[in-house]
Design an enzyme around this catalytic site. Structure first.
Site, PDB file in Angstrom:
ATOM      1  N   HIS A  17      81.811  49.677  56.903  1.00 56.58           N
ATOM      2  CA  HIS A  17      81.418  50.674  57.891  1.00 56.58           C
ATOM      3  C   HIS A  17      80.152  51.426  57.467  1.00 56.58           C
ATOM      4  O   HIS A  17      79.885  52.520  57.945  1.00 56.58           O
ATOM      5  CB  HIS A  17      82.579  51.636  58.168  1.00 56.58           C
ATOM      6  CG  HIS A  17      83.709  50.956  58.889  1.00 56.58           C
ATOM      7  ND1 HIS A  17      84.524  51.583  59.788  1.00 56.58           N
ATOM      8  CD2 HIS A  17      84.149  49.691  58.854  1.00 56.58           C
ATOM      9  CE1 HIS A  17      85.414  50.731  60.264  1.00 56.58           C
ATOM     10  NE2 HIS A  17      85.206  49.569  59.693  1.00 56.58           N
ATOM     11  N   HIS A 104      96.768  45.079  51.246  1.00 56.77           N
ATOM     12  CA  HIS A 104      95.303  45.145  51.341  1.00 56.77           C
ATOM     13  C   HIS A 104      94.787  45.706  50.010  1.00 56.77           C
ATOM     14  O   HIS A 104      95.531  45.738  49.020  1.00 56.77           O
ATOM     15  CB  HIS A 104      94.864  45.988  52.548  1.00 56.77           C
ATOM     16  CG  HIS A 104      93.568  45.502  53.143  1.00 56.77           C
ATOM     17  ND1 HIS A 104      92.359  45.686  52.520  1.00 56.77           N
ATOM     18  CD2 HIS A 104      93.304  44.828  54.290  1.00 56.77           C
ATOM     19  CE1 HIS A 104      91.394  45.142  53.247  1.00 56.77           C
ATOM     20  NE2 HIS A 104      91.934  44.600  54.334  1.00 56.77           N
ATOM     21  N   ASP A 353      91.850  40.436  62.424  1.00 55.09           N
ATOM     22  CA  ASP A 353      92.043  39.003  62.642  1.00 55.09           C
ATOM     23  C   ASP A 353      93.521  38.667  62.497  1.00 55.09           C
ATOM     24  O   ASP A 353      94.108  38.925  61.438  1.00 55.09           O
ATOM     25  CB  ASP A 353      91.264  38.213  61.586  1.00 55.09           C
ATOM     26  CG  ASP A 353      89.762  38.291  61.798  1.00 55.09           C
ATOM     27  OD1 ASP A 353      89.282  37.714  62.786  1.00 55.09           O
ATOM     28  OD2 ASP A 353      89.079  38.941  60.974  1.00 55.09           O
TER      29      ASP A 353
END
Ligand SMILES: Cc1cc2nc3c(=O)[nH]c(=O)nc-3n(C[C@H](O)[C@H](O)[C@H](O)COP(=O)(O)O)c2cc1C
Length: 406
Positions: A17, A104, A353
């Site tokens: 980002h 993650h 995704d």
């Protein structure tokens, strides 16, 4: 660290980002005809939002060359590659201010650095791979022009849906069948020898077998509808690769490939040649016998080795397979804990995704190109150094390759 390669050195930069992502490519040979269009082709195959099977984050991923190219050729100086982040939405990630996403990289980055990017995955995001894909496209252009090397990857499984065993024999589970030749089928070898990117891209899943591709599409849609995700595998072939590449002992071709592939986000497995299947086949069936090749060199009549023996390429096709896990970020609520240990439920917002393998195809190709060019330039440096010495004529025949008069 963020640099890969010894001679063809690629450093990627950028957070998911932030303002931009990209790479510095150092050590590219001068005089290579190169423009942004050569690089854009592969970036466009990697970019999100291509189909309804991928994240809807809509990025053009247009590459801007900053340096190292003039009048359409490389100067031999560092090539700067920049891709702007345009469709980033930091607010999508507000719940992950409280919760590290299970499986993650939020928690491990924080443990490692003591701080992390304020939103999104930062460096752990797949946007980091843009720099790799851009650099890989440059490597590929050199490899193609100088040696005719071709690299093609395709999706070989999604969840439990695999290419049929006639086409992808590596998943045989027939306990009693020791017949290696059955397992390394002519169809599979033909697929490796002939598959093209155009063929792969005909299917949104990038599986070159239309019936299987359709089943994979349905499997990914099922995961998406359930606000869940699913993993898969990518198989890759490198064709027309010269023999003699790979640096024993720690930088064997397969070892560097494994390093490269396992550095792609979400990878969980790597195998080269016969891979895990090779452990089930007796040596008498698994060995690749030598035959006389067309150019006076030896070649092998089978290719269980996957083109690598002793960590060095033997001139046969290199093929390998990479396993990608089911992506961690899912919108389905999961019981987990906040950073401070408070138990709770996380349903991650944002655009993600449901399955990474269709988009991982150009990333695998890029990393394969980076491995190949770097080991090629290392071998060429060795050969160039030797070629300056007077020829040695005193060695016994057992120490040298026979003259090419087999
Ligand atoms: C092309 C591609 C797209 C990805 N998209 C997502 C995604 O949308 N959501 C997600 O949680 N992980 C995604 N990942 C994987 C994460 O980046 C990865 O799982 C995360 O960095 C943790 O690292 P690890 O899985 O290697 O341990 C993607 C990976 C690739 C290669």
């Amino acid at each position: 660290m963020s640099t890969f390669g010894q001679i063809f050195r690629v450093t990627t930069y950028g957070e998911s980002h932030g303002a931009s992502v990209g790479a510095i490519v150092d050590g590219c040979p001068p005089g290579l005809p190169l423009g942004e269009a050569d690089i854009q082709v592969q970036l466009s195959r990697r970019r999100p939002g291509q189909t309804n099977l991928a994240t809807p984050r809509n990025e053009k991923d247009a590459v801007h060359v900053q340096s190292g190219i003039e009048m359409g050729v490389t100067l031999g100086t560092p090539i700067g590659l920049l891709v702007k982040n345009e469709d980033h939405r930091p607010h999508d990630y507000s719940e992950t201010d409280l919760y590290p996403r299970p499986s993650h990289a939020d928690y491990t980055y924080l443990e490692k650095y003591g701080l992390k990017a304020s939103s999104g995955g930062g460096r752990s995001s797949a946007r980091e791979t843009i720099g790799r894909v851009a650099a890989g496209a440059i490597a590929e252009k050199y490899l193609k022009l100088a040696y005719g090397v071709e690299i093609v990857a395709f999706v070989s499984s999604v969840g439990k849906i695999h290419l049929p065993s006639s086409v992808a024999p590596l998943d045989s589970t027939d306990e009693e069948n020791d017949a290696a030749t059955d397992a390394l089928s002519p169809e599979f070898l033909k697929l490796l020898a002939t598959i093209s990117r155009e063929e792969v891209d005909k299917q949104p899943t990038r599986c070159p077998h239309p019936e299987t591709a359709e089943k994979m599409t349905q499997r990914i849609i099922r995961a998406k509808d359930a606000q869940d995700s699913i993993g898969g595998t990518v198989t890759c072939v490198i064709r027309n690769i010269p023999p003699g590449l790979g640096e024993p002992v720690f930088d064997k071709f397969g070892a560097v490939l494994a390093h490269a592939m396992m550095s792609i986000p979400a990878t969980k497995a790597f195998e080269v040649g016969s891979g895990f299947r090779g452990t089930e086949v007796p040596g008498s069936k698994h060995n690749d016998p030598f035959t006389r090749g067309e150019n006076g060199r030896l070649k092998t009549s089978t290719n269980w080795s996957g083109g690598i023996q002793g960590g060095i390429t033997n001139g046969e096709n290199i093929y390998f397979r990479v396993g990608f896990k089911s992506p961690a970020t899912i919108s389905q609520a999961q019981e987990t804990a906040q950073y401070d240990g408070t138990p709770g439920s996380l349903a991650a917002r944002g655009r993600h995704d449901p399955c990474v393998v269709p988009r991982a195809v150009p990333i695998v190709e890029a990393m394969a190109a980076l491995v190949t060019i770097d080991l090629l330039l290392q071998q060429n440096a060795r050969k160039a150094a030797t070629s300056l010495l007077p020829a040695v004529t005193t060695l016994p025949p057992t120490m040298v390759l026979p003259k090419k008069s087999l």
